[in-house]
Write an enzyme that holds these catalytic residues in place. Structure first.
Site, mmCIF file in Angstrom:
data_model
loop_
_atom_site.group_PDB
_atom_site.id
_atom_site.type_symbol
_atom_site.label_atom_id
_atom_site.label_comp_id
_atom_site.label_asym_id
_atom_site.label_seq_id
_atom_site.Cartn_x
_atom_site.Cartn_y
_atom_site.Cartn_z
ATOM 1 N N GLU A 1 0.845 -1.257 -0.110
ATOM 2 C CA GLU A 1 -0.045 0.015 0.106
ATOM 3 C C GLU A 1 0.745 1.264 0.034
ATOM 4 O OE1 GLU A 1 -2.318 -3.083 2.453
ATOM 5 O OE2 GLU A 1 -0.130 -2.687 2.002
ATOM 6 N N CYS B 1 -0.593 0.234 7.610
ATOM 7 C CA CYS B 1 -0.916 0.450 6.185
ATOM 8 C C CYS B 1 -2.411 1.077 6.480
ATOM 9 C CB CYS B 1 -0.892 -0.610 5.254
ATOM 10 S SG CYS B 1 0.741 -1.633 4.922
ATOM 11 N N ARG C 1 12.365 -24.541 -4.390
ATOM 12 C CA ARG C 1 13.159 -24.355 -3.344
ATOM 13 C C ARG C 1 12.979 -22.955 -3.059
ATOM 14 N NH1 ARG C 1 18.718 -28.142 -4.427
ATOM 15 N NH2 ARG C 1 17.674 -30.073 -4.458
ATOM 16 N N ASP D 1 23.369 -39.670 -0.937
ATOM 17 C CA ASP D 1 23.809 -38.546 -2.194
ATOM 18 C C ASP D 1 24.395 -37.299 -1.958
ATOM 19 O OD1 ASP D 1 22.082 -40.257 -3.574
ATOM 20 O OD2 ASP D 1 20.313 -39.152 -3.280
ATOM 21 N N SER E 1 17.744 -38.650 13.640
ATOM 22 C CA SER E 1 17.323 -39.078 14.653
ATOM 23 C C SER E 1 18.629 -39.558 15.382
ATOM 24 C CB SER E 1 16.346 -40.126 14.765
ATOM 25 O OG SER E 1 15.010 -39.807 14.125
#
Length: 374
Positions: free
Chosen positions: A47, A79, A179, A195, A227
């Site tokens: 705004e 605003c 992402r 990986d 974990s």
């Protein structure tokens, strides 16, 4: 005019966290006299940017705003005050602000000052701008997407673990955009050990210029569900800009200190019935850190657990037109489903081609077993 405000709001798709994406258009006699969008937390809201662009022409104008104007002092002034000071005569709003500090109060303040109010214009499109902000404000959890890539026969890796690359370059670029809009990316320790992923945004300016006119996006928080605290201290993501959070059940001070020493942030969570990190508590914690949207990029165990618990709001599945065979690994680990009436039912929200692949966007159908919204 509201459609134009929504287009403007999308310019903040990769930048406004933890604030919502908002666009505003000021109109006099059917002509746009000023427009703006919220770019980044701490900077002026949509705004105020539209009012600055309009100058004196804001007096008597109609303001089209995708989200109810704020009425409280946060990182920036209210605003509602800006609209009143500018002399705006009418305010048209896409949706009510889900923030309890604002909800209905901003509109009430404007209406009490004699401003004409219209609400619910293109509300569905306005809500689609900020699924994470709305869910965090209303339910205390972020909006969770689970991204998976598979062959046409539903396989995500060969039996050996080999998985590069299942999908096309175009599909992988599309994932980087997912992402970029996410506040956090979650993976499991199994994926890290197999990986050694980066889990960062690696698109150049030329690949974002059509979507975002300012600069490259900030990096999402990387979250590893680990974990037993087996995180390799030489993992690639620990050497990258941005933060990495390790969510664990392991309370060993020495192991935590070693991870902290290489730049990781470690947080201990209670274990669930299987002795693993309680995913609901993890997501609640991320919401407390003002995380709006989460992207899960993980193997079948973590993806299956999140799906089984009803924590996945949206499944994004990239299907590649090839077959990997029956010995290859599947999409989800979902033990216990033995009858047709136990199936987890999904509904297709969107289907489109991305390069040589097919991208399906799906939502859980209300009432499915384990659905946290049921």
């Amino acid at each position: 005019m509201m459609a134009r405000a929504i287009v403007l709001a999308r310019r903040g798709l990769y930048t406004t966290d933890p604030n919502p994406r908002v666009g505003c258009v000021l109109v006099q006699d059917g002509r746009i006299v000023g427009e703006g969008y919220h770019r980044r937390a701490g900077e002026p809201h949509a705004e105020r940017n539209a009012i600055d662009a309009a100058g004196e022409r804001a007096s008597g104008a109609t303001a089209y705003v995708t989200l109810e104007p704020c009425c409280h002092h946060g990182r920036t002034p209210p605003c509602t005050d800006a609209l009143l000071e500018a002399g705006v005569a009418r305010v048209v709003v896409g949706m009510e602000d889900p923030n309890p500090m604002v909800r209905g109060k901003g509109l009430a303040r404007l209406q009490a000052a004699g401003i004409e109010i219209t609400t619910g214009v293109l509300e569905g499109d306005a809500r689609a701008l900020n699924p994470g902000f709305e869910q965090r404000m209303r339910g205390g959890l972020p909006y969770v997407r689970c991204k998976l890539a598979a062959s046409l026969d539903g396989r995500t890796a060969m039996a050996s673990g080999e998985s590069k690359w299942i999908t096309s370059d175009d599909a992988r670029r599309d994932v980087h955009r997912l992402r970029a809009r996410s506040s956090a990316v979650i993976t499991g320790i199994g994926t890290v050990l197999a990986d050694d992923p980066h889990l960062n945004v690696r698109l150049g300016p030329e690949e974002f210029s059509a979507l975002w006119p300012d600069e490259l996006p900030r990096q999402p928080l990387r979250v590893v569900v680990d974990s037993g605290l087996r995180m390799p201290l030489d993992a690639r993501m620990l050497r990258l800009p941005g933060a990495t959070l390790i969510a664990t059940c392991e309370q060993s001070p020495k192991a935590i200190a070693r991870a902290n020493a290489v730049g990781a942030e470690v947080r201990v969570f209670p274990a669930d019935a299987q002795g693993r990190v309680d995913l609901r508590l993890l997501l609640t914690y991320l919401a407390e850190r003002e995380i709006n949207e989460v992207l899960i990029e993980a193997g079948p165990t973590l993806a299956g657990a999140a799906m089984e618990l009803g924590l996945v709001d949206e499944l994004v599945l990239y299907l590649a037109p090839h077959l990997m065979g029956s010995a290859a690994r599947g999409l989800f680990h979902l033990p216990g489903i033995e009858r047709m009436d136990q199936r987890l039912m999904l509904g297709i929200r969107d289907m489109r081609r991305v390069g040589s692949d097919l991208r399906l966007t799906l939502r859980r159908r209300p009432g499915s077993e384990g659905d946290h919204a049921a």
